[in-house]
Design a protein around this motif. Structure first.
Motif, short mmCIF file in Angstrom:
data_model
loop_
_atom_site.label_atom_id
_atom_site.label_comp_id
_atom_site.label_asym_id
_atom_site.label_seq_id
_atom_site.Cartn_x
_atom_site.Cartn_y
_atom_site.Cartn_z
N ASP A 159 34.14 42.84 37.32
CA ASP A 159 34.65 42.33 38.60
C ASP A 159 33.93 42.99 39.78
O ASP A 159 33.95 44.21 39.94
CB ASP A 159 36.15 42.59 38.71
CG ASP A 159 36.84 41.66 39.69
OD1 ASP A 159 36.26 41.40 40.76
OD2 ASP A 159 37.93 41.18 39.38
N PHE A 168 48.14 42.43 28.45
CA PHE A 168 46.98 42.85 29.24
C PHE A 168 45.74 42.30 28.54
O PHE A 168 45.47 42.66 27.40
CB PHE A 168 46.90 44.37 29.31
CG PHE A 168 48.09 45.03 29.93
CD1 PHE A 168 48.12 45.32 31.29
CD2 PHE A 168 49.20 45.38 29.17
CE1 PHE A 168 49.21 45.94 31.87
CE2 PHE A 168 50.30 45.99 29.73
CZ PHE A 168 50.32 46.28 31.09
N HIS A 169 45.00 41.46 29.26
CA HIS A 169 43.80 40.89 28.64
C HIS A 169 42.60 41.13 29.54
O HIS A 169 42.66 40.94 30.75
CB HIS A 169 43.96 39.39 28.40
CG HIS A 169 42.75 38.79 27.74
ND1 HIS A 169 42.48 38.95 26.40
CD2 HIS A 169 41.71 38.07 28.26
CE1 HIS A 169 41.35 38.33 26.10
NE2 HIS A 169 40.86 37.80 27.22
N GLU A 170 41.49 41.53 28.92
CA GLU A 170 40.24 41.77 29.66
C GLU A 170 39.23 40.66 29.35
O GLU A 170 38.85 40.47 28.19
CB GLU A 170 39.64 43.12 29.28
CG GLU A 170 38.37 43.44 30.06
CD GLU A 170 37.82 44.82 29.70
OE1 GLU A 170 37.60 45.61 30.63
OE2 GLU A 170 37.63 45.10 28.50
N SER A 206 40.63 47.27 37.38
CA SER A 206 41.88 47.38 36.61
C SER A 206 43.12 47.48 37.49
O SER A 206 44.22 47.68 36.98
CB SER A 206 41.82 48.57 35.65
OG SER A 206 41.69 49.79 36.35
N TRP A 247 45.69 45.32 36.32
CA TRP A 247 46.63 45.79 35.29
C TRP A 247 47.61 46.83 35.85
O TRP A 247 48.26 47.52 35.10
CB TRP A 247 45.87 46.42 34.13
CG TRP A 247 45.16 45.44 33.23
CD1 TRP A 247 45.17 44.08 33.30
CD2 TRP A 247 44.33 45.78 32.11
NE1 TRP A 247 44.41 43.55 32.30
CE2 TRP A 247 43.88 44.56 31.54
CE3 TRP A 247 43.94 46.99 31.53
CZ2 TRP A 247 43.04 44.52 30.43
CZ3 TRP A 247 43.11 46.95 30.42
CH2 TRP A 247 42.67 45.72 29.87
N MET A 270 42.29 40.72 33.59
CA MET A 270 41.36 41.56 34.35
C MET A 270 39.93 41.18 33.95
O MET A 270 39.70 40.70 32.85
CB MET A 270 41.63 43.03 34.01
CG MET A 270 40.50 43.99 34.26
SD MET A 270 40.86 45.61 33.54
CE MET A 270 39.20 46.23 33.40
N PHE A 271 38.97 41.39 34.85
CA PHE A 271 37.58 41.05 34.59
C PHE A 271 36.73 42.33 34.54
O PHE A 271 36.67 43.08 35.52
CB PHE A 271 37.06 40.07 35.64
CG PHE A 271 37.80 38.76 35.60
CD1 PHE A 271 37.38 37.73 34.78
CD2 PHE A 271 38.97 38.59 36.34
CE1 PHE A 271 38.09 36.53 34.70
CE2 PHE A 271 39.68 37.39 36.27
CZ PHE A 271 39.25 36.37 35.44
N ALA A 272 36.09 42.54 33.40
CA ALA A 272 35.38 43.80 33.16
C ALA A 272 34.28 44.07 34.17
O ALA A 272 34.03 45.23 34.53
CB ALA A 272 34.78 43.78 31.75
#
Length: 252
Positions: free
Chosen positions: A178, A225-227, A185, A188, A174-176
């Motif tokens: 975005d 789950f990675h941001e 999110s 996710w 996910m891109f904080a």
């Protein structure tokens, strides 16, 4: 995308291919999403490279097509082992890209809400297939041409559930910041609420009723789950090496 594909092949010492659908970028926008998924299944089924175990990776809305391959491609000789997506709107989008707030954007999004589920729009505007109107969920489930089926929100598909839950490893990036998908999110499987708040994936009805098989993946520690800190798809091959291959078996 070519550089991205090549990196996976080189780093994992395997064959990596980009699955092209229709006429490329134009088809990704103007081809019905279900038809795109079926086309991807045909391409993979007819390529002997994928006759054994293989992994699928998708960026942005391509992540939905990657998941379609996992869940819906019943004509494959091979089996999907690992699955990774970057900025994929798994739980849909609720606003126009790059236009989340403000008087003009609010007006534009209101107009979109009014017509997004028209049959013509659903058939010929691909992103309409994953627009999720949280204020009219019943209408969304009845008239959206793609996402309710993919997320097992309507007619429960046990085979799709099992194919997803039996994956070896899942990576969800996910891109904080975005500005393309709202909410960010969604990548996710988090769910936007009518009041604008976000419900974590493991508190949603889909998780608690186990529509997709996320319960098994999460409980068995097979999902990551990675941001990423930047905007949509702002990541590098170094990020892949550090965060994806950290858990991804290097022989697949």
């Amino acid at each position: 995308m070519k550089r991205f594909t090549q990196h996976f092949g080189t780093a994992l010492n395997t064959t990596a291919k980009c699955i092209a659908i229709g006429n490329g970028a134009s088809s990704s926008i103007f081809m019905n999403f279900e038809d795109q998924g079926k086309a991807a299944c045909e391409v993979i089924a007819n390529d002997p490279t994928f006759d054994g175990e293989f992994s699928v990776v998708g960026n942005s809305q391509g992540g939905l097509l990657a998941r379609y391959v996992v869940e819906k491609c019943t004509n494959l000789k091979g089996t999907v082992r690992n699955f990774a997506t970057f900025g994929a709107p798994h739980y849909g989008v609720a606003k126009l890209p790059h236009c989340f707030h403000g008087i003009i954007c609010n007006a534009v999004n209101y107009v979109i809400d009014m017509g997004i589920y028209w049959t013509l729009v659903q058939n010929y505007i691909a992103p309409a297939g994953y627009f999720r109107d949280v204020n009219h969920l019943d209408y969304y489930k009845q008239h959206s041409s793609f996402l309710p089926s993919l997320n097992n929100e309507v007619e429960f598909n046990q085979e799709a559930h099992d194919r997803f839950s039996n994956l070896n490893k899942v990576f969800l990036g996910m891109f904080a910041k975005d500005s393309m998908i709202y909410p960010a999110s969604s990548a996710w499987f988090n769910e936007l609420q009518p009041d604008g708040s976000i419900l974590p994936f493991n508190e949603t009805e889909a998780y608690n009723k186990d529509f997709l098989g996320l319960q098994k993946l999460y409980e068995e520690d097979r999902i990551v789950f990675h941001e990423f800190p930047g905007d949509h798809l702002q990541f590098s091959t170094d990020d892949i090496d550090e965060f994806v291959f950290l858990f991804w078996p290097l022989n697949y």
